[in-house]
Design a protein around this motif. Structure first.
Motif, PDB file in Angstrom:
ATOM      1  N   ARG A  29       0.832  -1.219   0.000  1.00 39.89           N
ATOM      2  CA  ARG A  29       0.000   0.000   0.000  1.00 39.89           C
ATOM      3  C   ARG A  29       0.862   1.263   0.000  1.00 39.89           C
ATOM      4  N   TYR A  30       2.072   1.145   0.547  1.00 38.39           N
ATOM      5  CA  TYR A  30       2.938   2.312   0.732  1.00 38.39           C
ATOM      6  C   TYR A  30       4.160   2.308  -0.175  1.00 38.39           C
ATOM      7  N   ASP A  31       4.444   1.165  -0.827  1.00 35.60           N
ATOM      8  CA  ASP A  31       5.630   1.047  -1.683  1.00 35.60           C
ATOM      9  C   ASP A  31       5.243   0.274  -2.937  1.00 35.60           C
ATOM     10  N   SER A  32       5.156   0.987  -4.062  1.00 36.33           N
ATOM     11  CA  SER A  32       4.704   0.383  -5.320  1.00 36.33           C
ATOM     12  C   SER A  32       5.712  -0.605  -5.904  1.00 36.33           C
ATOM     13  N   ASN A  33       6.921  -0.677  -5.347  1.00 34.41           N
ATOM     14  CA  ASN A  33       7.932  -1.595  -5.858  1.00 34.41           C
ATOM     15  C   ASN A  33       7.874  -2.966  -5.171  1.00 34.41           C
ATOM     16  N   LEU A  34       7.005  -3.127  -4.193  1.00 32.45           N
ATOM     17  CA  LEU A  34       6.878  -4.421  -3.513  1.00 32.45           C
ATOM     18  C   LEU A  34       5.839  -5.272  -4.235  1.00 32.45           C
ATOM     19  N   SER A  35       6.150  -6.542  -4.406  1.00 31.50           N
ATOM     20  CA  SER A  35       5.256  -7.453  -5.107  1.00 31.50           C
ATOM     21  C   SER A  35       4.169  -7.989  -4.177  1.00 31.50           C
ATOM     22  N   LEU A 122      15.084   1.808  13.314  1.00 34.56           N
ATOM     23  CA  LEU A 122      14.177   1.101  12.421  1.00 34.56           C
ATOM     24  C   LEU A 122      13.890   1.973  11.221  1.00 34.56           C
ATOM     25  N   LYS A 123      13.381   1.349  10.168  1.00 29.61           N
ATOM     26  CA  LYS A 123      12.892   2.077   9.001  1.00 29.61           C
ATOM     27  C   LYS A 123      11.393   1.851   8.951  1.00 29.61           C
ATOM     28  N   VAL A 124      10.657   2.898   8.643  1.00 35.86           N
ATOM     29  CA  VAL A 124       9.210   2.798   8.500  1.00 35.86           C
ATOM     30  C   VAL A 124       8.819   3.629   7.284  1.00 35.86           C
ATOM     31  N   LEU A 125       7.882   3.112   6.497  1.00 36.45           N
ATOM     32  CA  LEU A 125       7.419   3.858   5.332  1.00 36.45           C
ATOM     33  C   LEU A 125       6.623   5.070   5.808  1.00 36.45           C
ATOM     34  N   SER A 126       6.961   6.231   5.283  1.00 30.17           N
ATOM     35  CA  SER A 126       6.394   7.508   5.750  1.00 30.17           C
ATOM     36  C   SER A 126       4.873   7.556   5.679  1.00 30.17           C
ATOM     37  N   ASP A 127       4.268   6.868   4.737  1.00 30.93           N
ATOM     38  CA  ASP A 127       2.811   6.882   4.599  1.00 30.93           C
ATOM     39  C   ASP A 127       2.114   5.926   5.563  1.00 30.93           C
ATOM     40  N   ASN A 128       2.875   5.090   6.261  1.00 29.80           N
ATOM     41  CA  ASN A 128       2.287   4.130   7.196  1.00 29.80           C
ATOM     42  C   ASN A 128       2.084   4.828   8.540  1.00 29.80           C
ATOM     43  N   GLU A 148      14.808   8.846  -1.233  1.00 33.43           N
ATOM     44  CA  GLU A 148      14.885   8.036  -2.439  1.00 33.43           C
ATOM     45  C   GLU A 148      14.641   8.902  -3.661  1.00 33.43           C
ATOM     46  N   LEU A 149      15.145   8.434  -4.790  1.00 37.51           N
ATOM     47  CA  LEU A 149      14.902   9.049  -6.091  1.00 37.51           C
ATOM     48  C   LEU A 149      14.358   7.949  -6.956  1.00 37.51           C
ATOM     49  N   LEU A 150      13.083   8.028  -7.313  1.00 38.33           N
ATOM     50  CA  LEU A 150      12.470   6.991  -8.143  1.00 38.33           C
ATOM     51  C   LEU A 150      13.018   7.065  -9.564  1.00 38.33           C
ATOM     52  N   LEU A 151      13.416   5.921 -10.089  1.00 38.84           N
ATOM     53  CA  LEU A 151      13.962   5.846 -11.431  1.00 38.84           C
ATOM     54  C   LEU A 151      12.967   5.269 -12.429  1.00 38.84           C
ATOM     55  N   THR A 152      11.804   4.840 -11.930  1.00 37.26           N
ATOM     56  CA  THR A 152      10.758   4.307 -12.814  1.00 37.26           C
ATOM     57  C   THR A 152       9.460   5.038 -12.523  1.00 37.26           C
ATOM     58  N   LYS A 154       5.502   5.501 -11.656  1.00 34.78           N
ATOM     59  CA  LYS A 154       4.705   4.891 -10.577  1.00 34.78           C
ATOM     60  C   LYS A 154       4.034   3.590 -11.023  1.00 34.78           C
ATOM     61  N   ASN A 155       3.663   3.471 -12.293  1.00 39.01           N
ATOM     62  CA  ASN A 155       2.965   2.267 -12.747  1.00 39.01           C
ATOM     63  C   ASN A 155       3.930   1.138 -13.140  1.00 39.01           C
ATOM     64  N   GLY A 156       5.197   1.323 -12.843  1.00 42.01           N
ATOM     65  CA  GLY A 156       6.162   0.258 -13.095  1.00 42.01           C
ATOM     66  C   GLY A 156       6.746   0.223 -14.487  1.00 42.01           C
ATOM     67  N   GLN A 157       6.455   1.238 -15.300  1.00 42.54           N
ATOM     68  CA  GLN A 157       6.991   1.258 -16.670  1.00 42.54           C
ATOM     69  C   GLN A 157       8.194   2.153 -16.793  1.00 42.54           C
TER      70      GLN A 157
END
Length: 157
Positions: A29-35, A122-128, A148-152, A154-157
């Motif tokens: 829900r908070y990280d689009s790169n997790l399967s 600890l690390k926690v996702l900011s939106d959680n 982080e700097l997203l290189l892709t 949001k929709n994974g393309q």
């Protein structure tokens, strides 16, 4: 509810792997790169018994309903004392809000203190926001920013 908080054993590995699978799926829900299809296997059985690692479980009537896994981390010569890394904390949804996470954390804190750790990180996702509120209630405060700097896209393309 009769809840037991205890140190995890190697035989708990598969149950902890199943809970880690749920944790990762929750975090999609908070990280689009997790399967959302991830299935964790053969992860904790070895780790539980490694030197400097610790895991605690919350068990009700023989069923593990929550866990916390963490470890001590130190770079000799650079760090004066180890840092305790709280790597994973998960409580089944039906059992949340009953203080189980607090009890698990308290046991981990004791482990960290016995290991002469300087602090727990600890690390926690900011939106959680629920997890953030829990950690703040436990006394955690923001010390570093993990950026982080997203290189892709949001929709994974």
């Amino acid at each position: 509810v009769f809840m037991v908080i205890r140190k995890a054993m190697k035989s708990d590995g598969a149950a902890l792997d199943a809970l880690l699978t749920k944790l990762i799926r929750d975090e999609t829900r908070y990280d689009s790169n997790l399967s959302p299809e991830v299935v964790i296997k053969d992860n904790y059985a070895q780790r539980i018994e490694e030197e400097g690692s610790s895991a605690f479980v919350a068990e009700e009537d023989g069923t593990i309903v929550g866990y916390l896994y963490g470890f001590l981390y130190q770079i000799p010569g650079m760090m004066l004392r180890p840092v305790a890394i709280m790597d994973a904390l998960y409580v089944e949804e039906a059992y949340r809000g009953q203080g189980i996470a607090r009890e698990l954390f308290q046991r981990f804190r004791e482990f960290a203190e016995e290991g002469h750790a300087d602090r727990i990180e600890l690390k926690v996702l900011s939106d959680n926001t629920k997890a953030m509120a829990l950690y703040e209630a436990l006394g955690f405060c923001e010390k570093k920013k993990y950026m982080e700097l997203l290189l892709t896209a949001k929709n994974g393309q």
